[in-house]
Design a protein around this motif. Structure first.
Motif, PDB file in Angstrom:
ATOM      1  N   THR A  15       0.738  -1.207  -0.082  1.00 18.37           N
ATOM      2  CA  THR A  15      -0.058  -0.269   0.122  1.00 18.37           C
ATOM      3  C   THR A  15       0.883   1.092   0.107  1.00 18.37           C
ATOM      4  O   THR A  15       0.607   2.186  -0.661  1.00 18.37           O
ATOM      5  CB  THR A  15      -0.950  -0.013   1.253  1.00 18.37           C
ATOM      6  N   THR A  18       2.251   1.968  -3.572  1.00 21.83           N
ATOM      7  CA  THR A  18       0.770   2.722  -4.369  1.00 21.83           C
ATOM      8  C   THR A  18       0.792   4.166  -3.955  1.00 21.83           C
ATOM      9  O   THR A  18       0.536   4.881  -4.817  1.00 21.83           O
ATOM     10  CB  THR A  18      -0.416   1.946  -4.024  1.00 21.83           C
ATOM     11  N   LEU A  19       0.895   4.515  -2.525  1.00 21.85           N
ATOM     12  CA  LEU A  19       0.493   5.781  -2.062  1.00 21.85           C
ATOM     13  C   LEU A  19       1.646   6.597  -2.759  1.00 21.85           C
ATOM     14  O   LEU A  19       1.648   7.970  -2.908  1.00 21.85           O
ATOM     15  CB  LEU A  19       0.277   5.696  -0.629  1.00 21.85           C
ATOM     16  N   SER A  22       1.798   7.889  -6.182  1.00 23.45           N
ATOM     17  CA  SER A  22       0.745   8.660  -7.010  1.00 23.45           C
ATOM     18  C   SER A  22       0.360   9.902  -5.960  1.00 23.45           C
ATOM     19  O   SER A  22      -0.222   9.338  -4.905  1.00 23.45           O
ATOM     20  CB  SER A  22      -0.347   7.634  -6.996  1.00 23.45           C
ATOM     21  N   HIS A  24      -1.991  11.859  -6.364  1.00 19.12           N
ATOM     22  CA  HIS A  24      -3.404  11.840  -6.126  1.00 19.12           C
ATOM     23  C   HIS A  24      -3.860  10.620  -5.027  1.00 19.12           C
ATOM     24  O   HIS A  24      -4.761  11.226  -4.438  1.00 19.12           O
ATOM     25  CB  HIS A  24      -3.938  11.447  -7.539  1.00 19.12           C
ATOM     26  N   SER A  25      -3.471   9.694  -5.279  1.00 17.78           N
ATOM     27  CA  SER A  25      -3.760   8.612  -4.316  1.00 17.78           C
ATOM     28  C   SER A  25      -3.157   9.063  -2.798  1.00 17.78           C
ATOM     29  O   SER A  25      -4.285   8.726  -1.852  1.00 17.78           O
ATOM     30  CB  SER A  25      -3.161   7.269  -4.583  1.00 17.78           C
ATOM     31  N   ALA A  28      -5.883  11.387  -1.393  1.00 19.56           N
ATOM     32  CA  ALA A  28      -6.966  10.928  -1.076  1.00 19.56           C
ATOM     33  C   ALA A  28      -6.786  10.279   0.525  1.00 19.56           C
ATOM     34  O   ALA A  28      -7.662  10.331   1.308  1.00 19.56           O
ATOM     35  CB  ALA A  28      -7.406  10.172  -1.921  1.00 19.56           C
ATOM     36  N   ALA A  29      -5.522   9.550   0.854  1.00 21.80           N
ATOM     37  CA  ALA A  29      -5.484   8.885   1.995  1.00 21.80           C
ATOM     38  C   ALA A  29      -5.358   9.964   3.019  1.00 21.80           C
ATOM     39  O   ALA A  29      -5.753   9.596   4.171  1.00 21.80           O
ATOM     40  CB  ALA A  29      -4.142   8.163   1.797  1.00 21.80           C
ATOM     41  N   LYS A 206      -4.681  10.418 -12.568  1.00 24.57           N
ATOM     42  CA  LYS A 206      -5.909  10.454 -11.316  1.00 24.57           C
ATOM     43  C   LYS A 206      -6.520   9.253 -11.576  1.00 24.57           C
ATOM     44  O   LYS A 206      -6.832   8.824 -10.336  1.00 24.57           O
ATOM     45  CB  LYS A 206      -6.799  11.812 -11.466  1.00 24.57           C
ATOM     46  N   HIS A 207      -6.768   8.825 -12.603  1.00 29.13           N
ATOM     47  CA  HIS A 207      -7.477   7.597 -12.808  1.00 29.13           C
ATOM     48  C   HIS A 207      -6.826   6.720 -13.952  1.00 29.13           C
ATOM     49  O   HIS A 207      -6.007   7.232 -14.689  1.00 29.13           O
ATOM     50  CB  HIS A 207      -8.872   7.816 -13.117  1.00 29.13           C
ATOM     51  N   ARG A 208      -7.037   5.485 -13.717  1.00 26.72           N
ATOM     52  CA  ARG A 208      -6.553   4.343 -14.875  1.00 26.72           C
ATOM     53  C   ARG A 208      -7.171   4.947 -16.272  1.00 26.72           C
ATOM     54  O   ARG A 208      -8.311   5.070 -16.450  1.00 26.72           O
ATOM     55  CB  ARG A 208      -6.863   3.152 -14.569  1.00 26.72           C
TER      56      ARG A 208
END
Length: 265
Positions: A15, A18-19, A22, A24-25, A28-29, A206-208
């Motif tokens: 995790t 991933t964070l 990105s 963006h991710s 959000a977290a 931001k998104h896939r």
């Protein structure tokens, strides 16, 4: 009441990987750490990833947060040194007075606004085409485009040009005398007490399948002198420059050590 937090992430956990890859991710977290949803308060944050074994996130929030989800999913739950640190930011704000000096650290997105980019991206080309197709295109100019400053000199000048409006100046650095037997080529003149400690280009979506976002970032360390306490407090609480949702603009201060060296909590 504002709070400054420091959260340790373990780059070897899935995790966390991933964070950390990105903004963006990660944004959000960080917002997920606030109890009042949807989040309407100003949130600033900065990632410090100086070693392969530990990453630290600094986050400034208006309300007291909880970072347990980040610890459980991407940190070291239960380990010594794994608990987040959350500090009331008010005492620091109250110590900002006219003429006082602090060490500082800032990661920002230095940009300029131009009428038309030299090498437009796909999104910029689409904006230009949409404007050209409008019936009133000949009567109205398109909105300016944000273009990144690429060179170190441009990025340093970007900060120096904005310092005064944010309530501070960057004084001249102290000069060390040459070592015995070494003569300078000419007169030594001090430069501003600020250094670019890192420069990077972030690329993410931001998104896939969505458009790629590219950000040029610069991290500054140095010494500042307060010229307008209210403006500096505003800069601390609201950030400097654009792309704040992607980890840019958080200015942090620390006491000045001898020889203008500073530490950053």
């Amino acid at each position: 009441m504002p709070y400054l937090s420091k959260i340790a992430l373990n780059p070897r956990r899935r995790t966390a990987v991933t964070l950390l890859s990105s903004p963006h991710s990660l944004h959000a977290a960080i917002l997920a750490g606030l109890a009042v949803q949807p989040v309407t308060e100003r949130v600033l944050w900065r990632m410090e990833n100086n070693t392969p074994h530990r990453a630290e996130i600094f986050a400034l929030t208006e309300s007291r947060p909880s970072w347990q989800h980040l610890v459980d999913e991407a940190g070291w739950p239960g380990a010594d040194g794994g608990a987040p640190l959350i500090a009331d930011y008010t005492p620091l704000l109250e110590r900002i007075t006219l003429g006082k000096e602090f060490g500082f650290r800032l990661t920002a997105n230095p940009v300029q606004t131009v009428p038309r980019p030299t090498k437009p991206s796909e999104q910029q080309e689409a904006r230009l085409k949409a404007h050209a197709d409008r019936p009133d295109a000949t009567d109205r100019r398109p909105r300016g485009f944000r273009v990144a400053h690429r060179t170190a000199a441009q990025q340093l000048n970007w900060l120096l040009a904005r310092a005064e409006r944010h309530g501070f100046t960057i004084p001249d650095a102290s000069l060390d005398t040459p070592a015995p037997g070494i003569e300078a080529d000419g007169p030594l003149t001090p430069g501003p007490a600020v250094t670019l400690v890192s420069r990077d280009i972030l690329r993410f979506t931001k998104h896939r399948g969505g458009p790629r976002i590219t950000l040029s970032t610069a991290t500054y360390e140095g010494r500042l002198k307060v010229t307008d306490p209210d403006s500096l407090r505003a800069a601390l609480l609201t950030g400097i420059g654009p792309a704040k949702g992607y980890g840019q603009g958080l200015l942090t201060l620390a006491p000045v050590r001898a020889k203008a060296e500073a530490t950053h909590a």
